[in-house]
Design an enzyme around this catalytic site. Structure first.
Site, PDB file in Angstrom:
ATOM      1  N   LYS A   1      -3.038 -16.074   9.486  1.00 26.99           N
ATOM      2  CA  LYS A   1      -2.392 -15.089  10.347  1.00 26.99           C
ATOM      3  C   LYS A   1      -1.671 -15.719  11.533  1.00 26.99           C
ATOM      4  CE  LYS A   1      -4.750 -10.810   9.098  1.00 26.99           C
ATOM      5  NZ  LYS A   1      -3.609 -10.196   8.425  1.00 26.99           N
TER       6      LYS A   1
ATOM      7  N   TYR B   1     -13.808  -7.473   4.388  1.00 26.78           N
ATOM      8  CA  TYR B   1     -12.490  -7.559   3.750  1.00 26.78           C
ATOM      9  C   TYR B   1     -12.022  -9.012   3.814  1.00 26.78           C
ATOM     10  CZ  TYR B   1      -7.530  -7.194   2.822  1.00 26.78           C
ATOM     11  OH  TYR B   1      -6.283  -7.386   2.290  1.00 26.78           O
TER      12      TYR B   1
ATOM     13  N   ASP C   1     -14.721 -16.525   7.366  1.00 26.14           N
ATOM     14  CA  ASP C   1     -13.342 -16.049   7.236  1.00 26.14           C
ATOM     15  C   ASP C   1     -12.828 -15.700   8.635  1.00 26.14           C
ATOM     16  OD1 ASP C   1     -10.992 -14.663   6.873  1.00 26.14           O
ATOM     17  OD2 ASP C   1     -11.746 -13.344   5.299  1.00 26.14           O
TER      18      ASP C   1
ATOM     19  N   TYR D   1       0.824  -1.205   0.000  1.00 31.05           N
ATOM     20  CA  TYR D   1       0.000   0.000   0.000  1.00 31.05           C
ATOM     21  C   TYR D   1       0.864   1.264   0.000  1.00 31.05           C
ATOM     22  CZ  TYR D   1      -3.187  -3.632   1.563  1.00 31.05           C
ATOM     23  OH  TYR D   1      -3.893  -4.808   1.673  1.00 31.05           O
TER      24      TYR D   1
END
Length: 432
Positions: free
Chosen positions: A279, A149, A250, A21
């Site tokens: 993660k 997201y 998710d 980003y």
């Protein structure tokens, strides 16, 4: 001559390394890290920062953990990688054993993926192959929540918020999915049954085109750090059953204790048909994820036209990553993780509370080991980030959110220091 692996060349980085980003023509400021231990990052200039991000939520045990180091070295000396097509190995089998035991009952089939985004791609493909194998060939689209997201790869981007999300630039090439408004009832508010109306209407009108509903259980992460009511998840499960739509959970960000339960689905006592985890799975040592499915999903796919599930990453089931993941999950389950998360939750509540009185702050909320200060306007990251570093903390804000997800091993003193300096840095920034 200095060791470039220990003393990074910032000039070369600025000229050639493209950070996430970020712009290559106007790169933002970065800080070189030379080592990390416990909950601290050591910078090249000798300063140490208390890490409030757990390296994007994954380093739950902190850094340089001797147990995880030992697992990594031991596995590297035996076998760093071998293809998973036609071969198998102990670390992958033992990881699957742990995931089946820890996740909600019924998620018995484990597909080991490379990253969180890839695990979402896998889940989407599973859902579509499942419906095709059942003869439901028209069910080729997904249903997702606004403010959601799910990752940065193309399929995952297609189920992220299409209007406010970071991926709207790619809308012309993304698969077109169905979206409904995010749940409005907060986690700590009385349930409002009207929250279900958009989902009910969408499924009633379009279920014949929908393979699966994908959502982040209870916590919408990078789409806004929102915490919603568990009843939404319970009723969503029932609606999926009613209309023959699979439910994909998710849990990449929420899994392994982050939201206060081992998995956020437990707040609603529901079992999804497919679950994505990642993660924290390796304690932040390397990229790894998994997509778990029920036996019914796996059997239907396996009996379909292809006779198999059509996906196979090169590094699937990497032995190094699987071995460290096993050690990380063992560390988690051998610890009193829930007490640690409850302690962190109380510390975040107390430490971030003063931010409620700051002008420009819209909300302060905490759930498990997640603390969020939401601003009325987008965060001035160019000013707030250096203010945090100058105060000895590492916190990376985005959009309107100044948030933390500390390692589970962070002590009370460090938590107090982290939160008080977050408030202080924010106050100094807002005052200018």
């Amino acid at each position: 001559m200095s060791n470039p692996f220990v003393q990074p060349d910032l000039d070369y980085d600025r000229e050639h390394v493209w950070h996430p980003y970020s712009s290559m023509t106007e790169p933002g400021r970065i800080w070189p890290v030379v080592s990390a231990s416990g909950v601290r990052l050591k910078l090249q200039d000798g300063r140490e920062l208390i890490d409030g991000m757990s390296s994007w939520w994954c380093a739950i045990h902190g850094y340089n953990h001797p147990t995880l180091n030992a697992a990594l070295v031991e596995q590297a000396e035996r076998m760093s990688h071998v293809m998973f097509g036609g071969l198998t190995h102990g670390p992958a089998i033992e990881l699957a054993r742990r995931l089946v035991a820890l996740t909600p009952d019924g998620l018995d089939k484990v597909f080991i993926a490379d990253s969180g985004s890839v695990s979402v791609e896998v889940a989407i493909k599973m859902a579509i192959q499942y419906q095709q194998a059942k003869g439901e060939t028209g069910r080729t689209r997904l249903l997702a929540l606004e403010r959601g997201y799910h990752g940065d790869t193309l399929g995952a981007m297609s189920v992220c918020d299409p209007r406010r999300g970071m991926h709207h630039l790619f809308s012309g090439i993304l698969p077109q999915q169905f979206f409904v408004p995010e749940p409005a009832t907060r986690f700590d508010q009385p349930w409002n049954p009207e929250d279900m109306t958009p989902l009910k209407r969408c499924l009633e009108d379009n279920h014949q085109h929908i393979a699966a509903l994908i959502l982040e259980p209870i916590v919408q992460g990078a789409g806004g750090m929102r915490f919603y009511h568990p009843e939404y998840l319970r009723q969503a499960r029932a609606l999926c059953d009613q209309y023959g739509v699979l439910l994909i959970a998710d849990e990449i960000a929420t899994g392994f204790g982050r939201a206060g339960k081992l998995f956020a689905c437990e707040y609603a006592d529901v079992v999804p048909d497919i679950m994505c985890v990642g993660k924290a799975i390796t304690g932040g040592y390397m990229s790894l994820a998994a997509t778990l499915a029920t036996a019914e999903v796996a059997e239907v796919i396996s009996q379909g036209e292809a006779g198999c599930f059509m996906h196979g990453p090169t590094f699937m089931g990497n032995p190094l990553a699987c071995r460290v993941a096993c050690a990380s999950l063992d560390l988690l389950m051998e610890s009193d993780w829930q007490a640690h998360v409850t302690r962190i939750e109380a510390a975040l509540e107390k430490g971030l509370a003063p931010a409620r009185s700051l002008k420009g702050v819209a909300d302060v909320r905490v759930l498990g080991a997640i603390g969020v200060i939401e601003l009325e306007q987008p965060v001035d990251t160019a000013r707030l980030q250096p203010a945090c570093v100058d105060r000895g903390i590492w916190v990376r804000p985005f959009a309107n959110n100044f948030y933390v997800m500390p390692p589970f091993v962070m002590g009370d003193g460090d938590l107090a220091y982290l939160t008080s300096n977050m408030v202080g840095a924010l106050e100094s920034t807002l005052a200018v």
